[in-house]
Design a protein around this motif. Structure first.
Motif, PDB file in Angstrom:
ATOM      1  N   GLN A  23       0.692  -1.070   0.074  1.00 13.29           N
ATOM      2  CA  GLN A  23       0.139  -0.203  -0.250  1.00 13.29           C
ATOM      3  C   GLN A  23       1.047   1.032   0.142  1.00 13.29           C
ATOM      4  OE1 GLN A  23      -3.733   0.039  -0.131  1.00 13.29           O
ATOM      5  NE2 GLN A  23      -2.781   2.399  -0.788  1.00 13.29           N
ATOM      6  N   ARG A  24       1.959   1.400   0.425  1.00  9.74           N
ATOM      7  CA  ARG A  24       2.761   2.588   0.353  1.00  9.74           C
ATOM      8  C   ARG A  24       3.199   2.600  -0.666  1.00  9.74           C
ATOM      9  NH1 ARG A  24       5.945   2.396   6.120  1.00  9.74           N
ATOM     10  NH2 ARG A  24       4.087   3.376   6.984  1.00  9.74           N
ATOM     11  N   VAL A  29       3.700   6.134  -6.210  1.00  9.97           N
ATOM     12  CA  VAL A  29       3.479   6.055  -7.190  1.00  9.97           C
ATOM     13  C   VAL A  29       1.985   6.943  -6.992  1.00  9.97           C
ATOM     14  CG1 VAL A  29       1.845   5.274  -9.104  1.00  9.97           C
ATOM     15  CG2 VAL A  29       3.798   3.640  -8.336  1.00  9.97           C
ATOM     16  N   GLN A  30       1.029   7.419  -6.235  1.00 12.28           N
ATOM     17  CA  GLN A  30       0.041   7.773  -6.828  1.00 12.28           C
ATOM     18  C   GLN A  30       0.789   9.768  -6.603  1.00 12.28           C
ATOM     19  OE1 GLN A  30      -3.598   7.450  -7.381  1.00 12.28           O
ATOM     20  NE2 GLN A  30      -4.309   9.857  -7.311  1.00 12.28           N
ATOM     21  N   PHE A  31       1.049   9.668  -5.138  1.00 15.06           N
ATOM     22  CA  PHE A  31       0.945  10.972  -5.157  1.00 15.06           C
ATOM     23  C   PHE A  31       2.422  11.579  -6.386  1.00 15.06           C
ATOM     24  CE2 PHE A  31       4.459  13.896  -3.988  1.00 15.06           C
ATOM     25  CZ  PHE A  31       3.901  14.878  -2.870  1.00 15.06           C
ATOM     26  N   LEU A  32       3.163  11.417  -7.027  1.00  8.85           N
ATOM     27  CA  LEU A  32       4.038  11.445  -7.853  1.00  8.85           C
ATOM     28  C   LEU A  32       2.947  11.510  -9.446  1.00  8.85           C
ATOM     29  CD1 LEU A  32       7.363   8.803  -7.509  1.00  8.85           C
ATOM     30  CD2 LEU A  32       6.824  11.367  -7.214  1.00  8.85           C
ATOM     31  N   LYS A  33       1.687  10.519  -9.603  1.00  9.90           N
ATOM     32  CA  LYS A  33       0.966  11.299 -10.512  1.00  9.90           C
ATOM     33  C   LYS A  33       0.602  12.152 -10.562  1.00  9.90           C
ATOM     34  CE  LYS A  33      -3.358   8.445 -12.196  1.00  9.90           C
ATOM     35  NZ  LYS A  33      -4.938   7.710 -11.895  1.00  9.90           N
ATOM     36  N   LEU A 100       7.826   5.350 -17.008  1.00  6.85           N
ATOM     37  CA  LEU A 100       6.976   4.347 -16.285  1.00  6.85           C
ATOM     38  C   LEU A 100       5.849   4.942 -14.876  1.00  6.85           C
ATOM     39  CD1 LEU A 100       6.552   1.255 -17.250  1.00  6.85           C
ATOM     40  CD2 LEU A 100       8.219   1.196 -15.220  1.00  6.85           C
ATOM     41  N   THR A 101       6.353   6.031 -14.418  1.00  5.97           N
ATOM     42  CA  THR A 101       5.292   5.879 -13.376  1.00  5.97           C
ATOM     43  C   THR A 101       3.820   5.771 -12.899  1.00  5.97           C
ATOM     44  OG1 THR A 101       6.700   7.465 -12.658  1.00  5.97           O
ATOM     45  CG2 THR A 101       4.758   7.899 -11.118  1.00  5.97           C
ATOM     46  N   ARG A 102       3.392   7.010 -14.878  1.00  4.03           N
ATOM     47  CA  ARG A 102       2.377   7.215 -14.774  1.00  4.03           C
ATOM     48  C   ARG A 102       1.516   5.426 -15.757  1.00  4.03           C
ATOM     49  NH1 ARG A 102      -0.061  11.704 -14.214  1.00  4.03           N
ATOM     50  NH2 ARG A 102       1.687  13.903 -14.416  1.00  4.03           N
ATOM     51  N   ASP A 103       2.245   4.614 -16.535  1.00  7.06           N
ATOM     52  CA  ASP A 103       2.349   3.156 -16.970  1.00  7.06           C
ATOM     53  C   ASP A 103       1.632   2.408 -16.050  1.00  7.06           C
ATOM     54  OD1 ASP A 103       2.796   4.804 -19.804  1.00  7.06           O
ATOM     55  OD2 ASP A 103       4.648   3.274 -19.781  1.00  7.06           O
ATOM     56  N   ARG A 171     -14.933   5.716  -9.261  1.00 10.38           N
ATOM     57  CA  ARG A 171     -14.901   6.850  -9.245  1.00 10.38           C
ATOM     58  C   ARG A 171     -14.309   7.170  -7.647  1.00 10.38           C
ATOM     59  NH1 ARG A 171     -17.897  11.210 -12.576  1.00 10.38           N
ATOM     60  NH2 ARG A 171     -17.227  10.186 -14.855  1.00 10.38           N
ATOM     61  N   ASN A 172     -15.701   7.083  -6.578  1.00  9.46           N
ATOM     62  CA  ASN A 172     -14.037   6.929  -5.412  1.00  9.46           C
ATOM     63  C   ASN A 172     -13.684   5.871  -4.769  1.00  9.46           C
ATOM     64  OD1 ASN A 172     -16.497   9.253  -5.043  1.00  9.46           O
ATOM     65  ND2 ASN A 172     -18.304   8.223  -4.701  1.00  9.46           N
ATOM     66  N   MET A 173     -13.743   5.352  -5.362  1.00 13.47           N
ATOM     67  CA  MET A 173     -12.502   3.803  -5.078  1.00 13.47           C
ATOM     68  C   MET A 173     -11.023   4.424  -5.157  1.00 13.47           C
ATOM     69  SD  MET A 173     -13.689   1.342  -3.418  1.00 13.47           S
ATOM     70  CE  MET A 173     -12.171   0.267  -3.611  1.00 13.47           C
ATOM     71  N   ARG A 174     -10.944   5.145  -6.544  1.00 10.91           N
ATOM     72  CA  ARG A 174      -9.838   5.457  -6.857  1.00 10.91           C
ATOM     73  C   ARG A 174      -8.499   6.199  -6.103  1.00 10.91           C
ATOM     74  NH1 ARG A 174     -11.588   7.239 -12.820  1.00 10.91           N
ATOM     75  NH2 ARG A 174     -11.655   5.514 -14.004  1.00 10.91           N
TER      76      ARG A 174
END
Length: 190
Positions: A23-24, A29-33, A100-103, A171-174
């Motif tokens: 999870q961490r 990845v989410q933060f960088l995205k 690759l981060t976005r991929d 949408r709320n699960m992302r």
């Protein structure tokens, strides 16, 4: 195979899932995205701790931040850097997104196993609709009390409502949906 990593290698889905099973790492990845800029380890640790402990950036305790900081620095970021999912300069303490981060971020949107099985709902709605149409065609009472147009409207409305609920739920699960990226103060003490 996903993306080119340094040296021309590619990552398989299995390798991506192996890296993102934690999870961490998914939070990273989410933060960088979301942010898109290079980020200092301290700022990243603060945001990841806020997400993990379900609090605000200001609500993160020094102990929580240190716990996250340490594991990011020693374990998670080096593993992600090795896979090419991000670039981690350990000496400078700076993390940067790669191509690759976005991929790989698409893999964050997969519904976990304990979630509602939408395909089963749609299959059930389809089966019930077929049975209803067959019953109407055969003229089975009391279904004939309503017109065919009323039943068609009912079936259409049911599918539309299910699809709307599905879209809203997905949408709320992302991870990070609806969250504003944090304001970063570069150069802050770590």
């Amino acid at each position: 195979m996903i993306g080119d990593v340094s040296g021309g290698d590619t990552l398989t889905k299995g390798e991506i899932f192996e890296v993102l099973r934690n999870q961490r790492r998914r939070y990273v990845v989410q933060f960088l995205k979301q942010d898109g800029r290079p980020v200092e380890l301290g700022d990243l640790a603060q945001q990841v701790a806020a997400w993990e402990y379900e609090t605000t950036l200001d609500g993160v305790t020094p102990e929580q931040r240190k716990r996250v900081y340490t594991t990011l620095q020693q374990t998670h970021l080096p593993k992600m850097d090795e896979a090419g999912i991000l670039s981690f300069d350990a000496d400078e303490g700076v993390i940067e997104a790669t191509d690759l981060t976005r991929d790989v971020s698409v893999y964050l949107e997969i519904v976990p196993g304990h979630e509602f099985a939408w395909r089963e709902l749609y299959l059930s709605l389809g089966a019930v609709s077929c049975a209803l149409v067959a019953a109407l065609w055969l003229g089975i009472y009391p279904l004939t009390l309503l017109s065919d147009l009323a039943w068609a409207g009912f079936i259409s409305t049911t599918f539309t409502a299910a699809a709307t609920a599905h879209i809203y739920h997905e949408r709320n699960m992302r991870l990070g949906y609806g969250e504003k990226p944090p304001e970063l103060s570069y150069g802050a003490d770590d």
